[in-house]
Structures are given as structure tokens and as C-alpha cells.
Design an enzyme around this catalytic site. Sequence first.
Site, mmCIF file in Angstrom:
data_model
loop_
_atom_site.group_PDB
_atom_site.id
_atom_site.type_symbol
_atom_site.label_atom_id
_atom_site.label_comp_id
_atom_site.label_asym_id
_atom_site.label_seq_id
_atom_site.Cartn_x
_atom_site.Cartn_y
_atom_site.Cartn_z
ATOM 1 N N ARG A 1 7.258 -0.192 12.437
ATOM 2 C CA ARG A 1 7.960 0.828 11.663
ATOM 3 C C ARG A 1 8.529 1.946 12.506
ATOM 4 O O ARG A 1 9.201 2.821 11.989
ATOM 5 C CB ARG A 1 7.024 1.400 10.615
ATOM 6 C CG ARG A 1 6.737 0.418 9.528
ATOM 7 C CD ARG A 1 5.577 0.804 8.655
ATOM 8 N NE ARG A 1 5.396 -0.226 7.659
ATOM 9 C CZ ARG A 1 4.765 -1.369 7.883
ATOM 10 N NH1 ARG A 1 4.238 -1.613 9.062
ATOM 11 N NH2 ARG A 1 4.655 -2.272 6.930
ATOM 12 N N HIS B 1 -2.468 1.118 15.584
ATOM 13 C CA HIS B 1 -3.237 2.326 15.882
ATOM 14 C C HIS B 1 -4.300 2.070 16.943
ATOM 15 O O HIS B 1 -4.761 3.005 17.597
ATOM 16 C CB HIS B 1 -3.851 2.887 14.602
ATOM 17 C CG HIS B 1 -2.843 3.509 13.689
ATOM 18 N ND1 HIS B 1 -2.284 4.734 13.942
ATOM 19 C CD2 HIS B 1 -2.262 3.068 12.551
ATOM 20 C CE1 HIS B 1 -1.419 5.031 12.988
ATOM 21 N NE2 HIS B 1 -1.373 4.031 12.130
ATOM 22 N N CYS C 1 5.410 2.766 4.893
ATOM 23 C CA CYS C 1 4.030 2.293 4.956
ATOM 24 C C CYS C 1 3.167 3.511 4.762
ATOM 25 O O CYS C 1 2.714 4.105 5.712
ATOM 26 C CB CYS C 1 3.767 1.661 6.297
ATOM 27 S SG CYS C 1 2.038 1.366 6.606
ATOM 28 N N SER D 1 5.915 6.709 9.721
ATOM 29 C CA SER D 1 6.309 7.124 8.376
ATOM 30 C C SER D 1 6.322 8.638 8.227
ATOM 31 O O SER D 1 6.962 9.161 7.324
ATOM 32 C CB SER D 1 5.394 6.486 7.326
ATOM 33 O OG SER D 1 5.634 5.089 7.286
ATOM 34 N N GLU E 1 0.798 -1.202 0.000
ATOM 35 C CA GLU E 1 0.000 0.000 0.000
ATOM 36 C C GLU E 1 0.840 1.266 0.000
ATOM 37 O O GLU E 1 1.805 1.361 0.714
ATOM 38 C CB GLU E 1 -0.832 0.027 1.272
ATOM 39 C CG GLU E 1 -1.441 -1.291 1.546
ATOM 40 C CD GLU E 1 -2.816 -1.144 2.112
ATOM 41 O OE1 GLU E 1 -3.337 -0.025 2.109
ATOM 42 O OE2 GLU E 1 -3.355 -2.161 2.524
ATOM 43 N N CYS F 1 -0.083 4.113 6.086
ATOM 44 C CA CYS F 1 0.037 4.436 7.492
ATOM 45 C C CYS F 1 0.331 5.927 7.667
ATOM 46 O O CYS F 1 -0.237 6.578 8.523
ATOM 47 C CB CYS F 1 1.195 3.610 8.050
ATOM 48 S SG CYS F 1 1.181 3.362 9.780
ATOM 49 N N CYS G 1 -4.511 1.861 8.902
ATOM 50 C CA CYS G 1 -3.428 1.211 8.172
ATOM 51 C C CYS G 1 -3.769 -0.248 7.952
ATOM 52 O O CYS G 1 -4.065 -0.975 8.888
ATOM 53 C CB CYS G 1 -2.136 1.320 8.964
ATOM 54 S SG CYS G 1 -0.805 0.430 8.165
ATOM 55 N N CYS H 1 -0.699 -2.656 9.419
ATOM 56 C CA CYS H 1 -0.454 -2.838 10.849
ATOM 57 C C CYS H 1 -1.745 -2.575 11.614
ATOM 58 O O CYS H 1 -1.919 -1.513 12.188
ATOM 59 C CB CYS H 1 0.661 -1.937 11.329
ATOM 60 S SG CYS H 1 0.962 -0.475 10.340
#
Lengths: 183, 567
Positions: B479, B67, B546, B502, B13, B549, B60, B63
Site C-alpha cells: 500500500r 510491519h 487498509c 494509509s 478490515e 493497518c 495488520c 499485510c
Amino acid sequence: MSSDRPVPLLVLGLGNLLCGDDGLGAVAVHLLQRRYRVPDGVSVLDGGTLGLSLLPYLEEAHEAILVDAIRGEGPAGSFVRLEGDEVAPAVAGRLSVHQVGVADLLEGARWRERYPSRVILLGLVPESLDLGLARTPAVEAALPELVERVVVEARELGHVFVPRSSDEMAARGSGDLSHVYGL
Amino acid sequence: MTRVVVDPVTRIEGHLRIEAEVNGGAVSEAWSSSTMFRGVELILKGRDPRDAWAFTQRICGVCTTVHAIASIRAVENAIGASPPPNARLLRNLIIASQCVQDHVIHFYHLHALDWVDIVSALSADPAKTASLAQSISDWPLSSATHFAAVQNRVKNFVERGQLGPFANAYWGHSAYKLPAEANLMAVAHYLEALDWQREFIRIHAVLGGKNPHLQGFLVGGAATPVDPDQQASINMGSIAGMRDMIARARDFVTRVYIPDLLAVASFYTDWAGYGGGVGNYLVYGEYPEDDGPQPQLFFPSGVIRNRDLTAVEPFDPEKITEHIKHSWYDYAGGDDGGLHPFNGETRPNYTGPEPPYERLDTDGKYSWLKSPRYDGEPMEVGPLSRMLVAYGSGHPRVQELVGSVLDKLKVGPEVLFSTLGRVAARGIETLVLAERMEGWLDELAANMASDLRIHDNEKWEPSSWPSECSGAGFHEAPRGALGHWVHIEDGAIRNYQCVVPSTWNAGPRDAAGKRGPYEEALLGTPVADAGQPLEILRTVHSFDPCMACGVHVVDTKRRELARVRIP
């Protein structure tokens, strides 16, 4: 239905609930579960945008119906049905970011030679993938029809969804978050 | 001078766009842009804070847990709820299993193809591949027959033109250095890793219900009951099942992932000289080991500046600000200042070119990501930051493993600050966690023998909350450092801000012109063929980008995305 797979039929809703019409597949499977009792042998899941993480669910299914937003002919809310070799290119075309993940999912199963014996993609043409929990009116209006198409498709594969009574529809299973999303 | 545009650079993604200027065979300037508007904050305003995690969980796709974790911690911090020990241990297991799975998948599925040439694997000798594999590990699936079968499978797919996940790569590029046999071994393990992750992530079904999105989260604790003797709970049977899954995970990491990482890295030690980046590392810390208000963390929090491992500073959340000088947002107080996330504003103001466009106006605003800064400085977050802070803080197992990897590659600690260092740190972290998980499982089994509490009920009702309160939730996602900040008024969310890993790593320049970590890391990266900027992908992928994300909504006007152009 001879298969070594524990799940004869997987109905997998796809898309991001936070991105308007992109989430229509996820919404459709929530609606399906609200309106119908899921028959034995069928697994109905909201796969969101999890992509490759859905591989275990796809690979344990003998057959699969994916429900998703699909770019296609016709105005927003038009029904689209694809099967077999048509499915992979449709999700590789990147209508939205989540389809990149779906392409990975299907290719992963194919490379591992664990692709379900049949994959059918049902969906609607979306109008807007902008941030927001609501679908556009055209897509929202077409959702009940999409749910019915899933039911019909499942019946043709030998799985009969029985409509719930209104009392049943009011009750929610534990862990059902659909009310949180306003569904 | 050639301007190279890589758009997007993720294999999964994301809409991350890198523009780089190449001079004399190396990157001389770079800009990192996200082309998607991010604004989940706007969806959360006015909602019940106890529901926030269910929305943020959908931010996201890669992951799903992270969140949710950050959100429940932020709300707990605001309302003063204290999750009981069982909930802490369940969360540690959820977080660690997510991280272990994600890192293995990143290495094999997303990053290996930057180092491993699939097509070259077709010319490998399966018997020699078996010797190679047996020389680095006693993993049982290392026979010539096995590798020949994998080779045949690859051959079939290549002949049918169904490269699938391996399409759109730069096969045959001169920067690929592995012998054919190492390539074949890595391809075989790529396929085994898919199998492995499929089995391992079943642990989430035990911990959070049989749903791809975990349902076991709850503000104040966990929704998954624990009881040694109850069928519908996490019981002694599920503990035994998880023990087995963790042991298999550790086995794969120890006998496949780490040996592969070392084998691949040994052909690419020059990449210890590229991709250094800003040299500042930020870690919020993760895996609380006790239930106090300031718990001991298995991976400590801390800040490293200018690569100085001898001076790990304590992390101070007040020093975080976000800047928008080069981001498509407005601040009420003007573009030059930074705002702490508690006072964060999300007001989009797109001033970029109408897509599709040839290039961005990088003198002006050029990204949907903001520029987070710590004490005014750009910070790298992620596994490398975590391992460096742990190393500098005296974490014994991390120190031991870092030392052992450096020994095997015959390099010194200075190589850690690099693209290769990022790849190695991710592997080390995976191993440390795979080893630690069983301990948390033991603690859970021991604790639930006498304590079945999973939730702090005292703060569940909004009437028990102050009329106005705010809180921060910190989490180390695979990440990197993830923070959620929530402001609650009369039981509803008034403001919500997420600063995601990110954004720290891929954000644009700030008002002072300081580059973000991606931008800085790309400087000096060699580019043998500007039409096939494989080397740029290596460094960017080493951060595990990501973008779904970092930003949450696609710009639907842009459809032609997978392209590399030389303007």
C-alpha cells in the site's frame, strides 16, 4: 474419513493478540499446544486476523474447528458453540474488524466449493476489545475451559489430544513466539 | 447539497469513514476519517527491541510481513546490525511475493467489483465470453464450457441469496460500463485468482515456516537457515520449488491480470480524468540490490512534487512530520506544530461525537489518523508513487511497461495522475516484480553455494549496543511507504512510532487546512446517485485502503457500520 483433503482436522485460532479479548482464539490455540500433544492428522494454527490468506489452510482441511471471540448470550467469558449454518452469520456480524476477514475466508471457500465438510465455531463472549495484550479477568479465567472444550470436540471427531508432561510443557518448539506475547 | 457518508469503504478490515458533499452530481468537498484508535506504540514501550517485530506483525491482518520488515530494519538501523546477503535476498523474496499476491487480490477481490457487475455476468453469452477472452490472452481456461460453468455457479449462489463476498454492492448501477461478457470473464478470473493466490502464497511457507504468520524474521538477518544440501534448510530442492511458483505467478500476471486490467480499463478511460489527488508522490524505495550501507534499490526512493516527473528529488527522512490539528490527539507543544516521528507522541484525546453519530465535526478534530507531511506537503504513497518515481528516475522496465500500457489504452502520460493511473500502476508493479523475483532467487542459489551466513551475530546481545540509540526502518509495503522509528535506552524500547501508508493517504487536513490525498482525490468525482456512491468507492479503493493497518483498535461502541446514509 474419506476425503481428498490432506488435513483431517484444522484447529484455527482467530483474533488480534493486540486487542484484548479479541485475541482469545489465538491465545487458546497457543495454550492448547502447550498443554497437549497435537495428534497426527490435526493441524493447529494461530490464524490471527489474516482472513483470506488463511484460505489455503481452510481448504486443505476435511473438518475445521474455529476458535474465536463470539458475541453471544451471557456475561463475558461465557462459552459459545456454533455449527453449520450458524457459523457464517456469527462472523459476518462484525464483533470486531477481524471478523470481516473471517467472513471473507468462509465465503471464499464456499464460492470455490471447497468448504470443509464440517465447520464448528467455539469461543467465548468477550468483554473488551481495547488495545492491550491482556485479556479481561473473566475471559482469562475461562480460557482453560475453552481449551478443554476444543479437546473434547476434537475427540468426538476422532482425534485424541494427549496431555503433555510438565517437562514437555516447559520445552518450546523453535519458532514458538508465545513467550514473546506473554503466554 | 447532499452530504454522503460512506462508512466503512473497505470490503475487508477497516473502519474508514468518508464524508463527502455532493453538488451538481460531483463531489465538492470530502473528509476522510478513521474511527479506530491506533496505538501499538504504547504496547511496545519497555520491551526488548528484538521482539518488536512479533508485535508489529500483528498490527495488520492483511499485510502480515510488512510491519515485521519495517520493525527489524528500524532496530538494525539503531543498533548497527548488518544482515548478510542471504538475509537480504530472502527478505526481497518475502516482500515481493507479499506485494504480488496482495496486488492481485486487491484487483480481483477488492477493487474489481467497483468496475465489474456480477449480476450482469448472468446474462452473458459464454461463447462470446470465450471469444473475448481468447482475443486478449492465450490463457487456456477460456473455453465457452468453462465460462458457462462459472455462470451457473454464480446463478446458483444468487438464487440461494448467498451473494457472500458480492453482497452489499451496487449491482445494476449506471456507472458500470462493461459488456456482460467482460463481466463474466472478470468473475471467472476472480475465482481463479483465489485459487492462484492460494498456490502462490505457499512460497511464504518455504521462506518463513509453515505458519500463517511468517516466523523467519530476525533482527540482524533471517531465522530460516540456507544450505544447498540440508533437508531442514532452504536447499536446492526448495529453490527449485520456488522457481516453479514464481514462474506460475508470472504466468498468471502476464496472461490473466494484465490483459484483464487493460480490458476493463479500456471501458473506463474517463476515470483517467478523476481521482488525481495531491499530485505529490513519496517513495522510500525497496529491494536492496547490494549489502552496503546505502544500497542500490530496485525501486528507487524519491519525491515528486506537483506531478513533475522530470524532477525527482532525493528522499530526506528528516523532512517527515506528523500533525494533529484535525486528529484526536494532543501534543505537549500544542496542536499547530508537527513532530518528526523520532519525537512522536501518541496521546489520545477523543473530542468527537458519541457514536453512533450522524456526522463528524469536520471543522475540529475528526480522525484517529494523524496527518503526515513531507516538507510540509501532503504526499500520496503506494504503487502509483513507486512507478512514477521509478519512471522519472529512468527505471528501464518500468518506463517500457508504462509506455506500453499508455499505447494500448491510447492515452498520454497525464492520465497516470488519476484513479485509473493508480489501478494501472499496481498492475505494472506486479508484473515488474513477478519478473524480477527469479533473479533474486538465482542470486540466493548462487550465494548460498559458498556462503551460509543468515545472521549478523555481533550485535545480538544488548551489551553490544550503545546505552542509547535510535533508528528508522523504511519499507515499501504493497500500500505504500511504511516507516517505523525506534528509540532504545538501556536495551529497551523507550519510544516507537509507526507511520503507515494509509495514514499518508487517508489522513485528515493539517493545521494549514491542506487536504489529505483521499480528500483531495475525491474532489470532482462524479456521483450519479448519492444513495449509491459507487464512484467514491472507486477512487478510495484505488488507493487500496487498509484501515486495520492505519489504525489498530476498533471502537467497540460502533456496531452498525456498513451503511450509506444521506443526511
